[in-house]
Design an enzyme around this catalytic site. Structure first.
Site, PDB file in Angstrom:
ATOM      1  N   GLU A 285      83.421  94.292  26.633  1.00 10.77           N
ATOM      2  CA  GLU A 285      83.092  92.875  26.449  1.00 10.77           C
ATOM      3  C   GLU A 285      83.887  91.998  27.415  1.00 10.77           C
ATOM      4  O   GLU A 285      83.386  90.995  27.910  1.00 10.77           O
ATOM      5  CB  GLU A 285      83.367  92.440  25.014  1.00 10.77           C
ATOM      6  CG  GLU A 285      82.390  92.988  23.999  1.00 10.77           C
ATOM      7  CD  GLU A 285      81.047  92.271  24.032  1.00 10.77           C
ATOM      8  OE1 GLU A 285      80.712  91.560  23.086  1.00 10.77           O
ATOM      9  OE2 GLU A 285      80.320  92.429  25.051  1.00 10.77           O
TER      10      GLU A 285
ATOM     11  N   THR B 213      76.961  83.435  27.861  1.00  9.43           N
ATOM     12  CA  THR B 213      78.071  83.180  26.947  1.00  9.43           C
ATOM     13  C   THR B 213      79.093  82.234  27.568  1.00  9.43           C
ATOM     14  O   THR B 213      79.607  81.328  26.901  1.00  9.43           O
ATOM     15  CB  THR B 213      78.762  84.501  26.560  1.00  9.43           C
ATOM     16  OG1 THR B 213      77.784  85.374  25.972  1.00  9.43           O
ATOM     17  CG2 THR B 213      79.877  84.261  25.565  1.00  9.43           C
TER      18      THR B 213
END
Length: 309
Positions: A131, A184
């Site tokens: 991530e 994001t």
């Protein structure tokens, strides 16, 4: 065994009030990763299907391979040879944990292929490292539910403290993914760097109420707690028609409705599958009014998480 296929599901992070600390897994959609042991050392991403050629094949940049590399180093088998074939069923930039699902599937697959040297929860740090490569932040609110299943609370990161929350049997999730893409990083940039104490207190009450509602279970409490006064008010501006969509979903009978992760996917929770399906149609109709195509997914909460196929 030389080859194995694993599946990891989409996830809903934040769950309205639980910004960066809460998430849950659904049954579908999800990513598939096929891993094959090879004689030559090194991790190779052989092929990616379903990404339109946008994801990197370089092993140090792809979330599936980054997770595998970190895993192999941790168990002192970094000279192992692994080929990865990734099938992306999750759209990129969708708010459904696309990068997390690839990493989770790869980790469950390689761990099984090498004889399960680590417990499922011990795989989390490697998925978090993936991530970090994907979006610059090693957050766990997508990878934890994708790996472990169910509702997951990230109580803390130093040290990592992940808590599974019981899932009521009669709880269904609706996901509606409009044909928009939100990165994001962009969704994080619109967030405030400080919040009023009044908003913080409201948010604390809602996340505690959501956890209590799931554990009792108390669907009324769950519905009252699905309110975000921190991230949603500003992120909603990035999703056309969001306020009306949320209103229509609740009018249809959903317990609550919000932004899945950083968006643009919308999630809603309901107590019946038929109600969850109807809610999906209502949300999809709202997007159609805005000339936006969308996909609808309805499922129970996935309490198992990633699995070997």
């Amino acid at each position: 065994m030389k080859t194995i296929k694993a599946f990891a599901p989409a996830t809903v992070a934040n769950v309205s009030c639980g910004f960066d600390v809460f998430g849950f897994a659904v049954e579908q959609p999800g990513d598939e990763v096929t891993l094959t042991l090879k004689k030559e050392p090194g991790v190779v991403v052989k092929k990616i299907e379903g990404d339109g050629g946008r994801l990197p094949l370089a092993p140090e940049k792809n979330t599936a391979s980054v997770a595998v590399l970190a895993f192999l180093e941790a168990i002192d088998r970094k000279d192992e040879g692994v080929e990865i074939y990734l099938k992306k069923n999750l759209p990129l930039g969708s708010g459904m944990g696309s990068s997390a699902a690839s990493a989770a599937a790869a980790l469950v697959g390689i761990n099984h292929l090498l004889g399960e040297p680590l417990q499922r929860k011990e795989l989390l740090p490697f998925a978090m490292e993936a991530e970090r490569v994907a979006c610059g932040s090693a957050h766990a609110d997508n990878v934890a539910p994708s790996l472990l299943g169910g509702f997951v609370l990230i109580r803390g990161y130093d040290p990592l403290d992940v808590v599974g929350i019981p899932t009521p049997e009669d709880l269904y999730c609706t996901l509606v993914h409009p044909h928009l893409e939100l990165k994001t990083e962009d969704s994080r940039q619109v967030l405030r760097t400080s919040i009023p104490l009044k908003d913080a207190i409201t948010q604390w009450g809602n996340i505690a109420g959501l956890v209590a509602g799931l554990m009792k279970p108390d669907f009324g409490l769950i519905g009252r707690s699905l309110k975000d006064v921190i991230a949603e008010p500003v992120r909603a501006l990035l999703i056309p028609g969001f306020d009306e969509i949320k209103e229509k979903a609740v009018e249809t009978g959903a317990l609550g409705c919000g932004i899945s992760g950083s968006g643009p996917t919308i999630f809603a929770l309901s107590t019946e599958r038929e109600l969850a399906s109807r809610t999906g149609k209502v949300i999809q109709q709202q997007f159609q009014k805005l000339k936006l195509e969308s996909e609808v997914y309805v499922s129970k909460i996935n309490t198992r998480g990633a699995k070997v196929v």
